[in-house]
Design an enzyme around this catalytic site. Structure first.
Site, PDB file in Angstrom:
ATOM      1  CB  CYS A  37      36.155  16.120-108.383  1.00 22.51           C
ATOM      2  SG  CYS A  37      37.595  15.342-109.109  1.00 22.51           S
ATOM      3  NE  ARG A  73      36.786  37.711-102.774  1.00 23.20           N
ATOM      4  CZ  ARG A  73      36.307  38.384-103.793  1.00 23.20           C
ATOM      5  NH1 ARG A  73      36.828  38.260-104.991  1.00 23.20           N
ATOM      6  NH2 ARG A  73      35.293  39.189-103.633  1.00 23.20           N
TER       7      ARG A  73
END
Ligand code: PLP
Length: 417
Positions: free
Chosen positions: A344, A313
């Site tokens: 990453c 979210r």
């Protein structure tokens, strides 16, 4: 009100200290409070007690079988959006007459499976879907009960990614075309129009958009009655928001219900409601460990073992989640920091530019309000096993879904030969 509280400066879920769960299952994990879940469901249901209604909890908010089962035992029905979610509600033995099926892209196989389970109704989102359901029901010698999902073109004033009731959204049938499509549905041999459906978005914090949408569809229901199409169900969808922070407090379910019931007055119809977030959002938290503290040039980064694959979210909606230390101390400095995950991606954060107590590596932190669209949106990005899920009731906890193993992630993969 929820049951995540400090007792002796240790954050507890009901009567269980979260560090005790962490010691047993590791981190990250989702932790749900049964008492909070049931309380939220009861408040919502009781708010509509004065009228005929069916609550169909929106499975996509959190589809954990343990949660679905607890809600079903309290009398909840379910709003599903896929064949997979249908299998979940079948797994907990929910009868078809408590299931409604929404979504713009129902496949033929999904429609057949839902017909087989005798669901209460299909919330139909297009002309093409209406014809497909009619065709498939005919082939199976059945009649499919349907509602049309009407797009009332009202602005829910929420994040653009979770608004669904605007003209430009992909959802539903424009309210200007509704009458014509109901007339067509009434002539089809293998569908029966029994309802009207309307869901305008999620995390709404004011009542006006709900009331505006209801005014529009109420008018339609009356018009339909004039042409001899009398509907039994009005499905008003979900969308009521929860307080993620102290800034924006959405209306209490009782006020929400009152506003809808006032507007409905005199309309003889059974209500269906599809709440998701408001039932489960504040009944769950995500617990993570701090791996590193890294001082950047401008601010500090608190690097945790939970990332955007666990809780999407913040990355997807720039959503705010309150972060708390599991062990509270009053001697800490407060600093400006980002809480980030190991993934990453620059978008991999749980909190940005937040004033937080100083954390140390190895410490536990809790991300609040993570029960809805938390685990259900989690993924295996970066080949990360999905987190464990734990249900707490009073002084007892149960792992309701063990942490995935890396072995499981690769189990079905095959090398090319
Ligand atoms: C997502 C969704 C819901 C639930 O929304 P919440 O904001 O979680 O209450 C209800 N109905 C439909 C059709 C949905 O897509």
């Amino acid at each position: 009100m929820d049951h995540f509280r400090y007792q002796d400066n240790r954050l507890h879920c009901e009567q269980v200290p979260l560090d005790q769960i962490a010691a047993s299952v590791g981190t990250p994990f989702y932790c749900y409070s049964r008492a909070t879940l049931e309380r939220h469901f009861d408040i919502f249901r009781n708010a509509f007690a004065a009228v005929d209604h069916l609550i169909c909890y929106s499975v996509k908010a959190n589809s954990s079988l343990a949660i679905l089962d607890l809600l079903a035992r309290r009398g909840s029905g379910f709003d599903i959006v896929s064949g997979g979610e249908l299998e979940r509600v079948k797994r907990i033995d929910c009868p078809g007459n408590r299931v409604v099926y929404s979504g713009v892209g129902k496949s033929a196989a999904e429609i057949q499976a839902a017909l087989d389970h005798d669901i209460l109704m299909f919330n139909v989102e297009s002309h093409g879907e209406l014809l497909r359901i009619n065709h498939l029901a005919g082939r199976m010698g059945r009649r499919a009960p349907i509602a049309l999902r009407i797009n009332p073109d009202v602005d829910p004033a929420t994040h653009p990614y979770i608004s669904t009731g605007l003209r430009r959204n992909k959802f539903g049938i424009p309210h200007t075309r509704a009458l014509e499509l109901y007339r067509l549905a009434a002539t089809l041999e293998h569908v029966t129009p029994i309802g009207l459906d309307c869901h305008i978005g999620s995390q709404l914090t004011t009542l006006e958009p709900f009331v505006d949408a209801l005014k529009r569809v109420k008018h339609l229901i009356t018009e339909l009655r004039h042409v001899g199409i009398s509907l039994k169900y009005l499905d008003l969808g979900g969308g009521l928001g929860i307080p993620y922070d102290a800034q924006q407090i959405p209306p209490h379910p009782e006020r929400y219900a009152q506003a809808l019931l006032n507007e409905l007055d005199g309309l003889d119809i059974t209500l269906i409601l599809e709440p998701g977030r408001v039932i489960v959002g504040n009944a769950g938290i995500l617990v993570a460990s701090v791996e590193y503290i890294k001082d950047g040039e401008e601010k500090r980064f608190i690097i945790t073992d939970a990332g955007m694959n666990d809780l999407l979210r913040p990355a997807l909606y720039d959503a705010h989640h309150t972060i708390l230390p599991v062990m509270r101390r009053f001697d800490r400095e407060e600093i400006l920091a980002d809480v980030v995950g190991p993934i990453c991606e620059t978008g991999d954060f749980l909190a940005k530019d937040r004033i937080l107590p100083e954390f140390n590596p190895g410490e536990l932190l809790a991300v609040r309000s993570a029960g809805a669209y938390g685990f259900s949106m989690s993924s295996n990005y970066n080949t990360r096993p999905r987190a464990a899920e734990v249900m707490v009731s009073e002084d007892r906890f149960t792992v309701v879904r063990p942490r995935e193993t890396i072995q499981q992630l690769m189990e079905h993969e095959i090398l090319f030969s």
